[in-house]
Design a protein around this motif. Structure first.
Motif, PDB file in Angstrom:
ATOM      1  N   UNK A 162      25.287  10.549 -11.768  1.00  0.00           N
ATOM      2  CA  UNK A 162      23.872  10.273 -12.035  1.00  0.00           C
ATOM      3  C   UNK A 162      23.720   8.946 -12.793  1.00  0.00           C
ATOM      4  N   UNK A 163      24.557   8.722 -13.781  1.00  0.00           N
ATOM      5  CA  UNK A 163      24.506   7.465 -14.536  1.00  0.00           C
ATOM      6  C   UNK A 163      24.841   6.280 -13.634  1.00  0.00           C
ATOM      7  N   UNK A 164      25.842   6.445 -12.784  1.00  0.00           N
ATOM      8  CA  UNK A 164      26.197   5.380 -11.846  1.00  0.00           C
ATOM      9  C   UNK A 164      25.034   5.071 -10.910  1.00  0.00           C
ATOM     10  N   UNK A 165      24.330   6.091 -10.453  1.00  0.00           N
ATOM     11  CA  UNK A 165      23.188   5.889  -9.560  1.00  0.00           C
ATOM     12  C   UNK A 165      22.048   5.154 -10.262  1.00  0.00           C
ATOM     13  N   UNK A 166      21.793   5.508 -11.512  1.00  0.00           N
ATOM     14  CA  UNK A 166      20.755   4.819 -12.287  1.00  0.00           C
ATOM     15  C   UNK A 166      21.125   3.346 -12.442  1.00  0.00           C
ATOM     16  N   UNK A 167      22.359   3.098 -12.814  1.00  0.00           N
ATOM     17  CA  UNK A 167      22.816   1.733 -13.018  1.00  0.00           C
ATOM     18  C   UNK A 167      22.759   0.924 -11.716  1.00  0.00           C
ATOM     19  N   UNK A 168      23.168   1.536 -10.635  1.00  0.00           N
ATOM     20  CA  UNK A 168      23.138   0.878  -9.323  1.00  0.00           C
ATOM     21  C   UNK A 168      21.705   0.499  -8.949  1.00  0.00           C
ATOM     22  N   UNK A 169      20.771   1.412  -9.167  1.00  0.00           N
ATOM     23  CA  UNK A 169      19.370   1.149  -8.855  1.00  0.00           C
ATOM     24  C   UNK A 169      18.821   0.009  -9.718  1.00  0.00           C
ATOM     25  N   UNK A 170      19.163   0.014 -10.989  1.00  0.00           N
ATOM     26  CA  UNK A 170      18.704  -1.051 -11.878  1.00  0.00           C
ATOM     27  C   UNK A 170      19.256  -2.403 -11.441  1.00  0.00           C
ATOM     28  N   UNK A 171      20.531  -2.433 -11.094  1.00  0.00           N
ATOM     29  CA  UNK A 171      21.166  -3.693 -10.708  1.00  0.00           C
ATOM     30  C   UNK A 171      20.643  -4.222  -9.374  1.00  0.00           C
ATOM     31  N   UNK A 172      20.119  -3.344  -8.520  1.00  0.00           N
ATOM     32  CA  UNK A 172      19.563  -3.770  -7.236  1.00  0.00           C
ATOM     33  C   UNK A 172      18.212  -4.463  -7.387  1.00  0.00           C
ATOM     34  N   UNK A 173      17.533  -4.203  -8.482  1.00  0.00           N
ATOM     35  CA  UNK A 173      16.212  -4.778  -8.690  1.00  0.00           C
ATOM     36  C   UNK A 173      16.290  -6.307  -8.747  1.00  0.00           C
ATOM     37  N   UNK A 174      15.332  -6.956  -8.127  1.00  0.00           N
ATOM     38  CA  UNK A 174      15.309  -8.419  -8.108  1.00  0.00           C
ATOM     39  C   UNK A 174      15.075  -9.024  -9.495  1.00  0.00           C
ATOM     40  N   UNK A 175      14.600  -8.253 -10.429  1.00  0.00           N
ATOM     41  CA  UNK A 175      14.354  -8.770 -11.780  1.00  0.00           C
ATOM     42  C   UNK A 175      15.499  -8.469 -12.750  1.00  0.00           C
ATOM     43  N   UNK A 176      16.578  -7.883 -12.259  1.00  0.00           N
ATOM     44  CA  UNK A 176      17.670  -7.489 -13.157  1.00  0.00           C
ATOM     45  C   UNK A 176      18.694  -8.586 -13.425  1.00  0.00           C
ATOM     46  N   UNK A 177      18.663  -9.670 -12.664  1.00  0.00           N
ATOM     47  CA  UNK A 177      19.680 -10.721 -12.791  1.00  0.00           C
ATOM     48  C   UNK A 177      19.891 -11.209 -14.235  1.00  0.00           C
TER      49      UNK A 177
END
Length: 96
Positions: free
Chosen positions: A21-36
């Motif tokens: 679940x934590x990995x999925x949250x992190x993956x979703x956050x990192x996919x966001x165009x504003x996360x760079x």
């Protein structure tokens, strides 16, 4: 403990589910165009931000969170969530 361990050590189903679940949250956050800007630690010297270390006592970024998660350094999901919140709290503190 939330995080992966050596291949020899088997995680209990509950812990394994939390890690996933934590990995999925992190993956979703990192996919966001504003996360760079949050993907790596702030290089305050290169960015010429001399006030950054004075204002931000506990820097955190998504890359560091990922390393901690993969190393099994979170003892609870709440610790992972606290680090995620710290990323955004630091950004708000510095930019306010």
């Amino acid at each position: 403990m939330v995080g992966t361990t050596s291949k020899k050590q088997k995680l209990s189903p509950g812990v394994e589910a939390n890690v996933k679940a934590c990995q999925n949250v992190l993956k979703a956050l990192k996919k966001s165009h504003v996360s760079a800007p949050f993907a790596v630690p702030v290089d305050w010297k290169a960015l010429n931000l001399p006030l950054y270390p004075k204002m931000i006592k506990h820097p955190m970024d998504l890359g560091t969170i990922e390393k901690k998660l993969l190393a099994g350094r979170y003892s609870a999901v709440s610790d992972f969530a606290a680090d995620i919140s710290l990323v955004w709290d630091n950004a708000q503190t510095f930019n306010s």
